[in-house]
Design a protein around this motif. Structure first.
Motif, PDB file in Angstrom:
ATOM      1  N   PHE A  24       0.849  -1.175   0.000  1.00  0.00           N
ATOM      2  CA  PHE A  24       0.000   0.000   0.000  1.00  0.00           C
ATOM      3  C   PHE A  24       0.890   1.232   0.000  1.00  0.00           C
ATOM      4  CE2 PHE A  24      -2.689  -3.123   2.120  1.00  0.00           C
ATOM      5  CZ  PHE A  24      -3.906  -2.946   1.480  1.00  0.00           C
ATOM      6  N   ILE A  25       0.416   2.304  -0.604  1.00  0.00           N
ATOM      7  CA  ILE A  25       1.066   3.588  -0.551  1.00  0.00           C
ATOM      8  C   ILE A  25       0.357   4.379   0.547  1.00  0.00           C
ATOM      9  CG2 ILE A  25       1.576   5.720  -1.806  1.00  0.00           C
ATOM     10  CD1 ILE A  25       3.027   3.241  -2.897  1.00  0.00           C
ATOM     11  N   GLU A  26       1.125   4.954   1.464  1.00  0.00           N
ATOM     12  CA  GLU A  26       0.517   5.677   2.570  1.00  0.00           C
ATOM     13  C   GLU A  26       1.216   7.015   2.801  1.00  0.00           C
ATOM     14  OE1 GLU A  26      -0.487   4.928   7.276  1.00  0.00           O
ATOM     15  OE2 GLU A  26      -0.158   3.208   5.958  1.00  0.00           O
ATOM     16  N   VAL A  27       0.424   8.048   3.000  1.00  0.00           N
ATOM     17  CA  VAL A  27       0.949   9.369   3.347  1.00  0.00           C
ATOM     18  C   VAL A  27       1.083   9.416   4.862  1.00  0.00           C
ATOM     19  CG1 VAL A  27       0.513  11.849   3.286  1.00  0.00           C
ATOM     20  CG2 VAL A  27      -0.139  10.431   1.331  1.00  0.00           C
ATOM     21  N   LEU A  28       2.286   9.731   5.329  1.00  0.00           N
ATOM     22  CA  LEU A  28       2.539   9.785   6.773  1.00  0.00           C
ATOM     23  C   LEU A  28       2.676  11.232   7.235  1.00  0.00           C
ATOM     24  CD1 LEU A  28       5.074   6.847   7.160  1.00  0.00           C
ATOM     25  CD2 LEU A  28       2.605   6.839   7.551  1.00  0.00           C
ATOM     26  N   PRO A  29       2.159  11.551   8.404  1.00  0.00           N
ATOM     27  CA  PRO A  29       2.229  12.924   8.907  1.00  0.00           C
ATOM     28  C   PRO A  29       3.655  13.378   9.189  1.00  0.00           C
ATOM     29  CG  PRO A  29       0.639  11.616  10.147  1.00  0.00           C
ATOM     30  CD  PRO A  29       1.403  10.667   9.287  1.00  0.00           C
ATOM     31  N   VAL A  30       3.934  14.607   8.861  1.00  0.00           N
ATOM     32  CA  VAL A  30       5.223  15.228   9.159  1.00  0.00           C
ATOM     33  C   VAL A  30       5.177  15.726  10.598  1.00  0.00           C
ATOM     34  CG1 VAL A  30       6.718  17.194   8.604  1.00  0.00           C
ATOM     35  CG2 VAL A  30       5.646  15.875   6.755  1.00  0.00           C
ATOM     36  N   GLU A  31       6.185  15.376  11.379  1.00  0.00           N
ATOM     37  CA  GLU A  31       6.275  15.816  12.774  1.00  0.00           C
ATOM     38  C   GLU A  31       6.918  17.192  12.872  1.00  0.00           C
ATOM     39  OE1 GLU A  31       4.965  14.163  15.407  1.00  0.00           O
ATOM     40  OE2 GLU A  31       4.198  12.706  13.965  1.00  0.00           O
ATOM     41  N   SER A  32       7.968  17.414  12.063  1.00  0.00           N
ATOM     42  CA  SER A  32       8.671  18.696  12.081  1.00  0.00           C
ATOM     43  C   SER A  32       9.384  18.891  10.751  1.00  0.00           C
ATOM     44  CB  SER A  32       9.684  18.750  13.236  1.00  0.00           C
ATOM     45  OG  SER A  32      10.686  17.776  13.046  1.00  0.00           O
ATOM     46  N   ALA A  33       9.792  20.127  10.507  1.00  0.00           N
ATOM     47  CA  ALA A  33      10.506  20.453   9.271  1.00  0.00           C
ATOM     48  C   ALA A  33      11.684  21.353   9.601  1.00  0.00           C
ATOM     49  CB  ALA A  33       9.576  21.140   8.283  1.00  0.00           C
ATOM     50  N   GLU A  34      12.777  21.123   8.898  1.00  0.00           N
ATOM     51  CA  GLU A  34      13.961  21.956   9.055  1.00  0.00           C
ATOM     52  C   GLU A  34      14.122  22.784   7.786  1.00  0.00           C
ATOM     53  OE1 GLU A  34      18.696  21.298   9.516  1.00  0.00           O
ATOM     54  OE2 GLU A  34      17.403  19.977  10.691  1.00  0.00           O
ATOM     55  N   VAL A  35      13.941  24.090   7.945  1.00  0.00           N
ATOM     56  CA  VAL A  35      14.008  25.020   6.818  1.00  0.00           C
ATOM     57  C   VAL A  35      14.854  26.222   7.223  1.00  0.00           C
ATOM     58  CG1 VAL A  35      11.736  24.325   5.917  1.00  0.00           C
ATOM     59  CG2 VAL A  35      11.905  26.230   7.500  1.00  0.00           C
ATOM     60  N   PRO A  36      15.444  26.921   6.250  1.00  0.00           N
ATOM     61  CA  PRO A  36      16.198  28.122   6.595  1.00  0.00           C
ATOM     62  C   PRO A  36      15.257  29.254   7.030  1.00  0.00           C
ATOM     63  CG  PRO A  36      16.166  27.806   4.228  1.00  0.00           C
ATOM     64  CD  PRO A  36      15.500  26.610   4.819  1.00  0.00           C
ATOM     65  N   GLU A  37      15.802  30.234   7.734  1.00  0.00           N
ATOM     66  CA  GLU A  37      15.004  31.391   8.161  1.00  0.00           C
ATOM     67  C   GLU A  37      14.670  32.299   6.989  1.00  0.00           C
ATOM     68  OE1 GLU A  37      16.426  33.526  11.549  1.00  0.00           O
ATOM     69  OE2 GLU A  37      16.929  31.679  12.611  1.00  0.00           O
ATOM     70  N   GLN A  38      15.534  32.283   5.962  1.00  0.00           N
ATOM     71  CA  GLN A  38      15.293  33.082   4.757  1.00  0.00           C
ATOM     72  C   GLN A  38      15.980  32.414   3.575  1.00  0.00           C
ATOM     73  OE1 GLN A  38      17.003  36.845   5.905  1.00  0.00           O
ATOM     74  NE2 GLN A  38      19.033  36.286   5.167  1.00  0.00           N
ATOM     75  N   PHE A  39      15.509  32.763   2.397  1.00  0.00           N
ATOM     76  CA  PHE A  39      16.101  32.279   1.153  1.00  0.00           C
ATOM     77  C   PHE A  39      16.826  33.425   0.463  1.00  0.00           C
ATOM     78  CE2 PHE A  39      12.392  29.107   0.616  1.00  0.00           C
ATOM     79  CZ  PHE A  39      13.122  28.053   1.146  1.00  0.00           C
ATOM     80  N   ILE A  40      17.806  33.076  -0.350  1.00  0.00           N
ATOM     81  CA  ILE A  40      18.442  34.022  -1.257  1.00  0.00           C
ATOM     82  C   ILE A  40      18.049  33.608  -2.671  1.00  0.00           C
ATOM     83  CG2 ILE A  40      20.633  34.901  -2.159  1.00  0.00           C
ATOM     84  CD1 ILE A  40      21.828  34.382   0.641  1.00  0.00           C
ATOM     85  N   TYR A  41      17.544  34.559  -3.410  1.00  0.00           N
ATOM     86  CA  TYR A  41      17.086  34.296  -4.778  1.00  0.00           C
ATOM     87  C   TYR A  41      18.184  33.592  -5.590  1.00  0.00           C
ATOM     88  CZ  TYR A  41      15.500  35.034  -9.540  1.00  0.00           C
ATOM     89  OH  TYR A  41      15.120  34.840 -10.844  1.00  0.00           O
TER      90      TYR A  41
END
Length: 134
Positions: A24-41
């Motif tokens: 089976f294919i199952e979508v699992l909930p994300v507990e947390s995400a690690e992302v930068p505070e800002q992006f540079i174009y």
């Protein structure tokens, strides 16, 4: 509701010629995400998500990635192998999945990481706003 149609379409896949369902294919909930505070174009960034793999019979498969203007909706997809379920380690394990994101706009991005459904069946999201600087 965002993932209901996707899940319905993929939950009965068979990799064998007989009529038994082997995964089976199952979508699992994300507990947390690690992302930068800002992006540079123009730069590329690694975005990481942590989720719980319910048993050892689950394996990372892919992401669902939907674009709507500056909004990105993301979910982690795993494959659950039914044929191996008797031998599964039943312990939940924290896993990390990542993808690279290239900044192609000067406008702020909004990431919506799928966190499952609430008691009323409404999709829940971890929403992160990331401004773009030059």
């Amino acid at each position: 509701m965002f993932f209901a149609l996707f899940i319905t379409a993929l939950t009965s896949c068979s990799i064998e010629n007989d009529d038994s369902v082997t995964y089976f294919i199952e979508v699992l909930p994300v507990e947390s995400a690690e992302v930068p505070e800002q992006f540079i174009y123009g730069e590329t960034y690694e975005i990481s998500m942590t989720y719980n793999r319910p048993t050892s019979c689950y394996e990372f498969s892919d992401f669902i990635y939907e674009i709507n203007g500056q909004e990105r909706t993301i979910a982690v997809v795993n494959t659950f192998y039914v044929s191996e379920s008797a031998a599964c380690n039943p312990d939940s394990v924290e896993m990390t999945a990542s993808f690279n994101f290239k900044v192609t706009s000067n406008e702020t991005y909004f990431f919506k990481f799928y966190q499952g459904e609430d008691d009323q069946g409404e999709d829940q999201f971890l929403i992160v706003e990331i401004p773009v600087v030059e």
